[in-house]
Design an enzyme around this catalytic site. Structure first.
Site, short mmCIF file in Angstrom:
data_model
loop_
_atom_site.label_atom_id
_atom_site.label_comp_id
_atom_site.label_asym_id
_atom_site.label_seq_id
_atom_site.Cartn_x
_atom_site.Cartn_y
_atom_site.Cartn_z
N GLY A 116 42.54 58.92 32.49
CA GLY A 116 43.11 59.94 32.69
C GLY A 116 41.91 60.98 32.67
N GLY A 118 40.73 63.15 30.49
CA GLY A 118 39.72 63.17 29.43
C GLY A 118 38.69 61.73 29.55
N THR A 139 47.38 57.36 34.19
CA THR A 139 48.20 57.76 33.10
C THR A 139 49.65 58.10 33.36
OG1 THR A 139 48.71 60.13 31.65
CG2 THR A 139 47.80 60.36 34.05
N ASP A 141 51.41 60.47 32.12
CA ASP A 141 51.78 61.60 32.34
C ASP A 141 51.90 62.22 33.74
OD1 ASP A 141 51.67 61.56 29.47
OD2 ASP A 141 49.86 62.22 29.47
N ARG A 176 79.06 63.56 21.50
CA ARG A 176 77.84 64.18 20.79
C ARG A 176 76.80 64.68 22.09
NH1 ARG A 176 76.43 59.06 16.91
NH2 ARG A 176 77.45 59.86 15.08
N GLN A 288 57.35 54.16 26.41
CA GLN A 288 57.06 54.65 27.47
C GLN A 288 55.79 54.21 28.23
OE1 GLN A 288 58.34 59.25 27.87
NE2 GLN A 288 58.03 58.45 25.84
#
Ligand code: F6P
Length: 363
Positions: A116, A118, A139, A141, A176, A288
């Protein structure tokens, strides 16, 4: 003339990494007769000779459907800022000269860095020190610029959407409010796309600081209209207007990135102040990142791996493979890491969510 290439996987793992590794190995060996070595545990592996291992066709046989990475990874271990113990204290030290020397000693002609933002920034710094590098965007994300999508994201979305389907039945049975916290760091892609696909009632993302009274009103109105349950998806990086992100662990000398998490519970407490309903929180967490890659990620990862080898063959160093439409292209790593790709609060995806009646927490 390239004869030997090295491949490493850096940062958090994600489904599809093995497809990339396999793609790199197969196209290097079968089509070009090159040698491939795998570097264990991300950039860390470049500091030690015994963590650089031969990767042949046998090593990649059967790995396509496997989650994770056969090479291991690390989201620490930046050689330009490496934690070294000096007189009992951890001191961040630049050990990149050792890494460069090691790459040369191993006879590695070019490096494939799968990661990713970084990891790709580190790859770029190595490139600036004379190491021929190409990048592959990874990634869950989906926050990397210059590619329509990163591999791993699709599988994470499938996992999150499946979880939402399952939460629906229990939320409805118990009348709920169910809050599902998803990953994504500072980007709301996973929350937004899984929320739309899984029929969420509220989606909270970092790009739109939320107003809790809007969220309360939305849940209450649904109840008055006869739906006595609500599903809220909240991205781990989301935060209230005028407030700040919920951080589990701040960045320090051993942990260069802050660890997010806990905003689901925070929203639940806020709802408790304005709603008289049973609220539960489910943190989807590292599920995930796990599991077998989806068909999309297997194919994309494989194509990225092959394209990375083609870049090396053409000596197009400093570039990252990317997806544009249905085509694989390349872009300079520098452009890809200059900022994060975030959700556009006024863009089509958010607008579609709002048209569907989903509340995104705007005032
Ligand atoms: O970048 C991928 C990611 O899964 C983020 O969504 C999440 O914030 C982070 O990594 C979690 O990292 P760790 O594995 O260190 O908990």
């Amino acid at each position: 003339m390239v004869r030997k290439i090295g491949i490493l996987t850096g940062g958090g793992d994600c489904p599809g990494l093995n497809a990339v590794i396999r793609g790199v190995v197969k196209s290097s060996i079968i089509r070009r007769g090159w040698e491939v070595v795998g570097i264990r545990d991300g950039f860390d592996g470049l500091l030690y000779n015994n963590r650089i291992v031969p990767l042949g066709l046998n090593e990649v046989r059967g790995i396509l459907p496997r989650g994770g990475t056969i090479l291991g990874t690390s989201n620490r271990g930046n050689p330009f800022s490496y934690p070294v113990e000096v007189n009992g204290k951890i001191v961040l030290t630049d050990v990149s000269d050792e890494v460069v020397a090691n790459i040369k000693k191993q006879g590695i002609d070019a490096l494939v860095a799968v990661g990713g933002d970084g990891s790709l920034k580190i790859a770029l710094e190595l490139m600036n020190k004379g190491i021929p590098v190409v990048g592959v965007p990874k990634t869950i994300d989906n926050d990397l610029m210059e590619t329509d999508v990163t591999f791993g994201y699709n599988t994470a979305l499938e996992t999150a959407t499946d979880a939402l389907d399952k939460l629906h039945s229990t939320a409805e049975s118990h009348h709920r409010v169910m809050i599902m916290e998803v990953m994504g760091r500072y980007a709301g892609w996973i929350a937004l796309e899984s929320g739309i696909s899984g029929g969420a009632d509220v989606i909270l993302i970092p790009e739109i600081p939320y107003d809790i009274s809007t969220v309360c009103r939305a849940v209450d109105e649904r109840r008055r209209r006869g739906s006595a349950f609500s599903i809220i998806v909240v991205a781990e990086g989301a935060f209230p207007r005028g407030g700040s992100r919920v951080v589990q662990k701040r960045a320090d000398e051993t942990n260069t990135i802050e660890r997010l998490g806990g905003v689901g519970q925070y929203v639940a407490r806020q709802l408790g102040d304005c709603l008289d309903m049973d609220v539960r929180v489910m943190v989807l967490g590292h599920l995930q990142r796990g599991g077998s890659p989806s068909t999309f990620d297997r194919c994309l990862g494989s194509r990225f791996g092959v394209a990375a080898v083609e870049l090396i063959e053409q000596e197009q160093y400093g570039r990252m493979v990317c997806l544009r439409g249905r085509d694989i292209k390349s872009v300079s790593i520098e452009r890809a890491v200059r900022k994060l790709k975030l959700v556009n609060p006024g863009g089509q995806m958010v607008t579609a969510a709002e048209e569907l009646g989903i509340v995104v927490g705007r005032r």
